[in-house]
Design a protein around this motif. Sequence first.
Motif, PDB file in Angstrom:
ATOM      1  N   GLU A 106      13.473 -88.769 -74.002  1.00  0.00           N
ATOM      2  CA  GLU A 106      14.449 -88.055 -74.840  1.00  0.00           C
ATOM      3  C   GLU A 106      15.038 -88.896 -75.978  1.00  0.00           C
ATOM      4  O   GLU A 106      15.823 -88.393 -76.780  1.00  0.00           O
ATOM      5  CB  GLU A 106      15.612 -87.494 -73.993  1.00  0.00           C
ATOM      6  N   ALA A 107      14.641 -90.184 -76.072  1.00  0.00           N
ATOM      7  CA  ALA A 107      15.277 -91.054 -77.070  1.00  0.00           C
ATOM      8  C   ALA A 107      14.954 -90.624 -78.497  1.00  0.00           C
ATOM      9  O   ALA A 107      15.846 -90.579 -79.361  1.00  0.00           O
ATOM     10  CB  ALA A 107      14.859 -92.505 -76.844  1.00  0.00           C
ATOM     11  N   GLU A 108      13.708 -90.319 -78.779  1.00  0.00           N
ATOM     12  CA  GLU A 108      13.336 -89.949 -80.141  1.00  0.00           C
ATOM     13  C   GLU A 108      14.008 -88.646 -80.548  1.00  0.00           C
ATOM     14  O   GLU A 108      14.517 -88.519 -81.677  1.00  0.00           O
ATOM     15  CB  GLU A 108      11.820 -89.834 -80.266  1.00  0.00           C
ATOM     16  N   ARG A 109      14.036 -87.684 -79.667  1.00  0.00           N
ATOM     17  CA  ARG A 109      14.691 -86.403 -79.967  1.00  0.00           C
ATOM     18  C   ARG A 109      16.190 -86.618 -80.225  1.00  0.00           C
ATOM     19  O   ARG A 109      16.764 -86.033 -81.153  1.00  0.00           O
ATOM     20  CB  ARG A 109      14.493 -85.433 -78.804  1.00  0.00           C
ATOM     21  N   PHE A 110      16.816 -87.454 -79.419  1.00  0.00           N
ATOM     22  CA  PHE A 110      18.239 -87.760 -79.582  1.00  0.00           C
ATOM     23  C   PHE A 110      18.500 -88.377 -80.948  1.00  0.00           C
ATOM     24  O   PHE A 110      19.470 -88.011 -81.642  1.00  0.00           O
ATOM     25  CB  PHE A 110      18.674 -88.697 -78.464  1.00  0.00           C
ATOM     26  N   LEU A 111      17.637 -89.293 -81.380  1.00  0.00           N
ATOM     27  CA  LEU A 111      17.803 -89.912 -82.691  1.00  0.00           C
ATOM     28  C   LEU A 111      17.678 -88.886 -83.818  1.00  0.00           C
ATOM     29  O   LEU A 111      18.419 -88.942 -84.804  1.00  0.00           O
ATOM     30  CB  LEU A 111      16.767 -91.020 -82.887  1.00  0.00           C
ATOM     31  N   LYS A 112      16.752 -87.963 -83.676  1.00  0.00           N
ATOM     32  CA  LYS A 112      16.591 -86.926 -84.690  1.00  0.00           C
ATOM     33  C   LYS A 112      17.845 -86.064 -84.789  1.00  0.00           C
ATOM     34  O   LYS A 112      18.276 -85.695 -85.886  1.00  0.00           O
ATOM     35  CB  LYS A 112      15.368 -86.060 -84.365  1.00  0.00           C
ATOM     36  N   GLN A 113      18.441 -85.760 -83.640  1.00  0.00           N
ATOM     37  CA  GLN A 113      19.673 -84.980 -83.640  1.00  0.00           C
ATOM     38  C   GLN A 113      20.819 -85.760 -84.276  1.00  0.00           C
ATOM     39  O   GLN A 113      21.599 -85.208 -85.057  1.00  0.00           O
ATOM     40  CB  GLN A 113      20.034 -84.574 -82.210  1.00  0.00           C
ATOM     41  N   ILE A 226      23.919 -85.948 -73.003  1.00  0.00           N
ATOM     42  CA  ILE A 226      25.049 -86.056 -73.932  1.00  0.00           C
ATOM     43  C   ILE A 226      24.761 -85.432 -75.293  1.00  0.00           C
ATOM     44  O   ILE A 226      25.522 -85.614 -76.235  1.00  0.00           O
ATOM     45  CB  ILE A 226      25.467 -87.523 -74.132  1.00  0.00           C
ATOM     46  N   SER A 227      23.653 -84.702 -75.421  1.00  0.00           N
ATOM     47  CA  SER A 227      23.256 -84.184 -76.735  1.00  0.00           C
ATOM     48  C   SER A 227      23.936 -82.856 -77.104  1.00  0.00           C
ATOM     49  O   SER A 227      23.855 -82.422 -78.251  1.00  0.00           O
ATOM     50  CB  SER A 227      21.740 -84.014 -76.816  1.00  0.00           C
ATOM     51  N   LYS A 228      24.578 -82.212 -76.147  1.00  0.00           N
ATOM     52  CA  LYS A 228      25.257 -80.958 -76.449  1.00  0.00           C
ATOM     53  C   LYS A 228      26.327 -81.179 -77.515  1.00  0.00           C
ATOM     54  O   LYS A 228      27.153 -82.085 -77.384  1.00  0.00           O
ATOM     55  CB  LYS A 228      25.878 -80.359 -75.197  1.00  0.00           C
ATOM     56  N   GLY A 229      26.302 -80.376 -78.546  1.00  0.00           N
ATOM     57  CA  GLY A 229      27.236 -80.524 -79.657  1.00  0.00           C
ATOM     58  C   GLY A 229      26.627 -81.150 -80.878  1.00  0.00           C
ATOM     59  O   GLY A 229      27.194 -81.096 -81.972  1.00  0.00           O
ATOM     60  N   LEU A 230      25.432 -81.764 -80.721  1.00  0.00           N
ATOM     61  CA  LEU A 230      24.698 -82.291 -81.868  1.00  0.00           C
ATOM     62  C   LEU A 230      23.835 -81.164 -82.464  1.00  0.00           C
ATOM     63  O   LEU A 230      23.548 -80.174 -81.777  1.00  0.00           O
ATOM     64  CB  LEU A 230      23.804 -83.445 -81.427  1.00  0.00           C
ATOM     65  N   PRO A 231      23.412 -81.305 -83.720  1.00  0.00           N
ATOM     66  CA  PRO A 231      22.568 -80.269 -84.326  1.00  0.00           C
ATOM     67  C   PRO A 231      21.309 -80.002 -83.507  1.00  0.00           C
ATOM     68  O   PRO A 231      20.657 -80.935 -83.028  1.00  0.00           O
ATOM     69  CB  PRO A 231      22.208 -80.862 -85.701  1.00  0.00           C
ATOM     70  N   ALA A 232      20.992 -78.728 -83.326  1.00  0.00           N
ATOM     71  CA  ALA A 232      19.777 -78.358 -82.613  1.00  0.00           C
ATOM     72  C   ALA A 232      18.583 -78.577 -83.529  1.00  0.00           C
ATOM     73  O   ALA A 232      18.667 -78.413 -84.746  1.00  0.00           O
ATOM     74  CB  ALA A 232      19.853 -76.909 -82.157  1.00  0.00           C
ATOM     75  N   LEU A 233      17.445 -78.917 -82.945  1.00  0.00           N
ATOM     76  CA  LEU A 233      16.242 -79.142 -83.748  1.00  0.00           C
ATOM     77  C   LEU A 233      15.383 -77.894 -83.748  1.00  0.00           C
ATOM     78  O   LEU A 233      15.301 -77.181 -82.754  1.00  0.00           O
ATOM     79  CB  LEU A 233      15.453 -80.319 -83.155  1.00  0.00           C
TER      80      LEU A 233
END
Length: 233
Positions: A106-113, A226-233
Motif C-alpha cells: 500500500e506504500a505507493e498508493r498512499f504516496l499517490k494520495q 490511515i488513508s481515509k480522508g485523503l484524495p481518492a484515486l
Amino acid sequence: MSLAVEPCRSVSAVFWDSIETVLLDMDGTLLDLSFDNDFWGRAIPEHYATIHHISHEEAASRLNSIFAAESGRLNWYCLDFWSATLGFDVAQLKRTLAHGIAWRPEAERFLKQLSASHCDVVLITNAHPETLKIKLERVMLTPWFDRVVSSHEYGVPKENNVFWQRLQENHAFNPTKTLFIDDSEPVLDAAHDYGIQHLISLRQPDSRQPPKTDTRYPAILHFDEISKGLPAL
C-alpha cells in the motif's frame, strides 16, 4: 526521552485537515526492510568471509562488534565508511543485489494520495546518497515528494536532535501540524523530543519477520489504515 513499551496501539484515523507536513522514512516504512536486513545480515558477512579467507562464523563475529560500535551514528549508514572499513566496494555489492528492493504493501498508493492532497510531503532518510540513488533506480519514489532529504546533507543522523534543527532551518515546518512515520523507535524518540506531535510507527517493516506485538508509538500494519480522508484515486 523514550516512551514506555506497550501492546501495539492501532491508529484509528489521521485527521488530515490538521496536518500540513508529512515526513516519511524510506527503509522499513515505504520500502520493505527485508532487503536491508538480508544485505547486512547475510550478504555482507558472506562477502567479507570470502575476500578475507575466513569462516562465516568468524566474519559474523568480527562484523558484529564493528556494527555495535557504529549503531545510531552516521557511519552506520555511510557506504564510504563501510567500504573503507571492510575492504571492498559495498555500494557495488548492493547494486548487484538491488533486484531485492521492493515496496511495502500500500506504500505507493498512499504516496499517490498524499501527492494529490494539500500536504507538503517530504522524504527524510538516513540512507547514504549512493544507497538512495540505487533504490530510486528500482522504485519510483521521487515523483510523489516535494523534497528528498538525506541526513548525510546535515552530517548527523535522524536520531540526533541536530538533524531536526537543520531540517527546520532548511525546510520550515510546524511541528504541531506535522505527521512523521518511521519504523525506528530511536528516530521517533528524537522527533518526539523535538516536538513533532503526530508520530506513527510500523508493525511489520520487514515482510519476512512477524508483525511486532508491542511498540512505544501508535503503529500501523499497512497505510490503508490511515488513508481515509485523503484524495481518492
